[in-house]
Design a protein around this motif. Sequence first.
Motif, short mmCIF file in Angstrom:
data_model
loop_
_atom_site.label_atom_id
_atom_site.label_comp_id
_atom_site.label_asym_id
_atom_site.label_seq_id
_atom_site.Cartn_x
_atom_site.Cartn_y
_atom_site.Cartn_z
N VAL A 115 0.84 -1.19 0.00
CA VAL A 115 0.00 0.00 0.00
C VAL A 115 0.88 1.24 0.00
N ARG A 116 0.69 2.12 -1.01
CA ARG A 116 1.36 3.43 -1.01
C ARG A 116 0.48 4.48 -0.34
N ALA A 117 -0.80 4.53 -0.74
CA ALA A 117 -1.78 5.45 -0.16
C ALA A 117 -3.15 4.90 -0.49
N LEU A 118 -4.03 4.81 0.49
CA LEU A 118 -5.33 4.19 0.28
C LEU A 118 -6.39 5.01 1.00
N VAL A 119 -7.42 5.45 0.25
CA VAL A 119 -8.50 6.27 0.80
C VAL A 119 -9.82 5.57 0.54
N VAL A 120 -10.66 5.50 1.58
CA VAL A 120 -11.99 4.91 1.45
C VAL A 120 -13.01 5.92 1.96
N ASP A 121 -14.06 6.15 1.18
CA ASP A 121 -15.04 7.20 1.48
C ASP A 121 -16.44 6.64 1.31
N GLY A 122 -17.25 6.72 2.40
CA GLY A 122 -18.57 6.09 2.41
C GLY A 122 -18.39 4.63 2.75
N VAL A 123 -18.06 4.35 4.01
CA VAL A 123 -17.36 3.11 4.36
C VAL A 123 -18.28 2.01 4.87
N LEU A 124 -18.07 0.82 4.31
CA LEU A 124 -18.69 -0.40 4.81
C LEU A 124 -17.72 -1.08 5.77
N ASN A 125 -18.17 -1.39 6.96
CA ASN A 125 -17.35 -2.16 7.90
C ASN A 125 -17.25 -3.59 7.36
N PRO A 126 -16.04 -4.06 7.04
CA PRO A 126 -15.93 -5.36 6.38
C PRO A 126 -16.39 -6.52 7.25
N ASN A 127 -16.25 -6.43 8.57
CA ASN A 127 -16.75 -7.50 9.43
C ASN A 127 -18.27 -7.59 9.35
N ALA A 128 -18.93 -6.42 9.26
CA ALA A 128 -20.39 -6.42 9.11
C ALA A 128 -20.79 -6.90 7.73
N TRP A 129 -20.00 -6.57 6.73
CA TRP A 129 -20.27 -7.02 5.37
C TRP A 129 -20.24 -8.55 5.28
N VAL A 130 -19.25 -9.15 5.92
CA VAL A 130 -19.08 -10.60 5.84
C VAL A 130 -20.03 -11.32 6.78
N GLY A 131 -20.00 -10.99 8.07
CA GLY A 131 -20.83 -11.66 9.07
C GLY A 131 -20.21 -12.96 9.53
N GLN A 132 -19.71 -12.98 10.75
CA GLN A 132 -19.06 -14.17 11.28
C GLN A 132 -19.76 -14.66 12.54
N GLY A 133 -19.52 -15.91 12.91
CA GLY A 133 -20.12 -16.46 14.13
C GLY A 133 -21.63 -16.44 14.07
N ARG A 134 -22.25 -15.99 15.15
CA ARG A 134 -23.72 -15.92 15.19
C ARG A 134 -24.27 -14.97 14.14
N ALA A 135 -23.47 -13.98 13.76
CA ALA A 135 -23.93 -13.00 12.77
C ALA A 135 -24.16 -13.62 11.41
N ARG A 136 -23.68 -14.84 11.18
CA ARG A 136 -23.89 -15.49 9.88
C ARG A 136 -25.36 -15.70 9.58
N ASN A 137 -26.19 -15.78 10.60
CA ASN A 137 -27.62 -16.01 10.40
C ASN A 137 -28.43 -14.72 10.45
N GLN A 138 -27.75 -13.59 10.56
CA GLN A 138 -28.44 -12.31 10.54
C GLN A 138 -28.57 -11.80 9.11
N LEU A 139 -29.55 -10.92 8.89
CA LEU A 139 -29.58 -10.16 7.66
C LEU A 139 -28.32 -9.28 7.61
N GLN A 140 -27.80 -9.11 6.42
CA GLN A 140 -26.64 -8.23 6.30
C GLN A 140 -26.99 -6.81 6.74
N GLU A 141 -28.22 -6.38 6.47
CA GLU A 141 -28.64 -5.05 6.90
C GLU A 141 -28.65 -4.91 8.42
N THR A 142 -28.94 -5.99 9.13
CA THR A 142 -28.88 -5.95 10.60
C THR A 142 -27.47 -5.60 11.06
N ARG A 143 -26.49 -6.03 10.28
CA ARG A 143 -25.10 -5.76 10.63
C ARG A 143 -24.63 -4.40 10.13
N LEU A 144 -25.03 -4.03 8.91
CA LEU A 144 -24.53 -2.79 8.31
C LEU A 144 -25.26 -1.54 8.79
#
Length: 596
Positions: free
Chosen positions: A249-278
């Motif tokens: 990585v030289r320089a990396l900018v993210v704007d309007g950000v999705l939390n990647p853990n919420a995007w993926v959903g791990q553990g108990r969150a695997r059975n949640q709606l993605q919107e419940t996480r995001l």
Amino acid sequence: MPRSLRSLAATGIAGIVLAGSAVTPAVAAPTLAGPAQPSTSDRTSPVEARRVDSVPTPKLDWYGCYDYAECATVRLPLDYDNPKGATTEVAVLRVRARDQRHRIGSLFVNPGGPGGSGTDIALAAPYFLGDDLLDRFDIVGVDPRGIAASDNVKCFPTVKEQTKAYAGLNVAFPWTKAEEKAYVASSKAVGRACSTSGKPLTGAASTAEVARDMDVLRRAVGDPKLSYLGFSYGTALGQYYANMFPDRVRALVVDGVLNPNAWVGQGRARNQLQETRLRSADGAYKALHEILVRCAEAGTEKCSLAAGDPVATYELVAKRLRKKTLVVDDPDLGQFTVSYADFVGATLGALYDPYGWQQVVGLTEELLVLTDPAAASADRAKARTAVAQRAAKARQQRGYDFPYDNGLETFLAVDCTDGFHPKDAAAWPALVAREDKRAPYFGRAWAWGTAPCARNTWTVRDEDAYLGPFNRRTSAPVLVVGNYWDPATNYQGAVGSAALLPNSRLISSDSWGHTAYGTSACVTGAVDAYLLRGVLPAKGIRCVGDAQPFVEEPATARAEASKSALARAGEPRRGEPKRLPPVVAPLPVTGTLTVR
């Protein structure tokens, strides 16, 4: 994101990109903290290094395109574990740096989606990026595998079969029991098709695969490390790259950000709606409520809804439309229906725009009159014409059935593969109702879009999808930009991502619309300074967008913001098929397919 850009309406944000040069600052330009200090980074894992580094550096055979750009295509491994096996074609476009003598390198850009075109947003670069970036960087856009000019994901053999399967999705979101039943049935049909006839690309189009493609292409353009600017879902791609290739990585900018853990959903969150996480709907409701509160404070001279309680007035219109769909019969423009879901969908689309409060107030006022049988005939005629004009404009912006449009399928191929979702699509009605209780109006609008991802019907997976961790230390800081009033990527997503990344800096912006770059010189200047010189803004920086509800601003700022809104007009909302009206369309019409 555009000038002609395969037509301005085809540009890439999820929607999203804002003009970035001559905006008037709402606050002073940011205090800069000095160049980012070199740090010891985590290293690319041996597995990922072997995957991408075993692919020979492609020779990009550039040719002139679109008057001022260069285009190329390259074949990359369908499966990076088998670099000599099947390939997929990926399209690349660049706009050369205007000052080649002082060129820094390439700046890769992505507009979001999933499903947004990287080549379109790169082509739009002269219309939303700052002059210094255009002088010093080749702006490079990649159409992610499966999308736009790259080899396309295609889940159905014919348009006829696709149209039949999509039939239940032709609402902004389902509201009645019958609509819910039809939506679930169509979601299952689409999920099954993409899991069978959509292969092999649906099983090889995860965000991780695109990050691998981007690393190979970084090499191909001659950059030792990546410079990247991503918006909306493009922030997920940026974070995947940062965590998969942290020392590149030289320089990396993210704007309007999705939390990647919420995007993926791990553990108990695997059975949640993605919107419940995001919690995208929470951000949309927060923005709408704030607009209505500020309307009341502004008074009737600046906001026509202020004569009553704007919050109650919006709910009154919604309540009337829940009870009965409105039929608008205009003698010149024809007949249109406006449902409760159309009203909410139009509101959500308006909230993407820095000046969206104007559309929210106007449409609410018009529908208040049209749903009131006791309204004066003159008022009804005026409101009828206004709503019919909005609806006619939206209808004109629809695509056609031919050729095959894979906009929805490109979104699903990424989201259903990246993230975990509940098992049965039949569970969605009850689950989305809970979302609506937490985030009124918008819970359903955001949550229904992933119904085809139900694990019982979407069975294709990418065995090499990346599931984390997302807390790697990068060789250069990640600049994270979050907007308080973002209706699609909740500000808390930026806060969460910045907390995950040990080598990051958060910019908070009191801006309106989706994403913040270009909404003020404060945000734009901080992003440009970091990309150009590695200079980070001061910790705790808070910017204020030029456009604020019911507040007059200088004509120069308004002109820049208008250009900004136009530039991003074609970017699809996260998950929205490209055949739909763009997010700034004033009124979706029943019969269009609105997913996200």
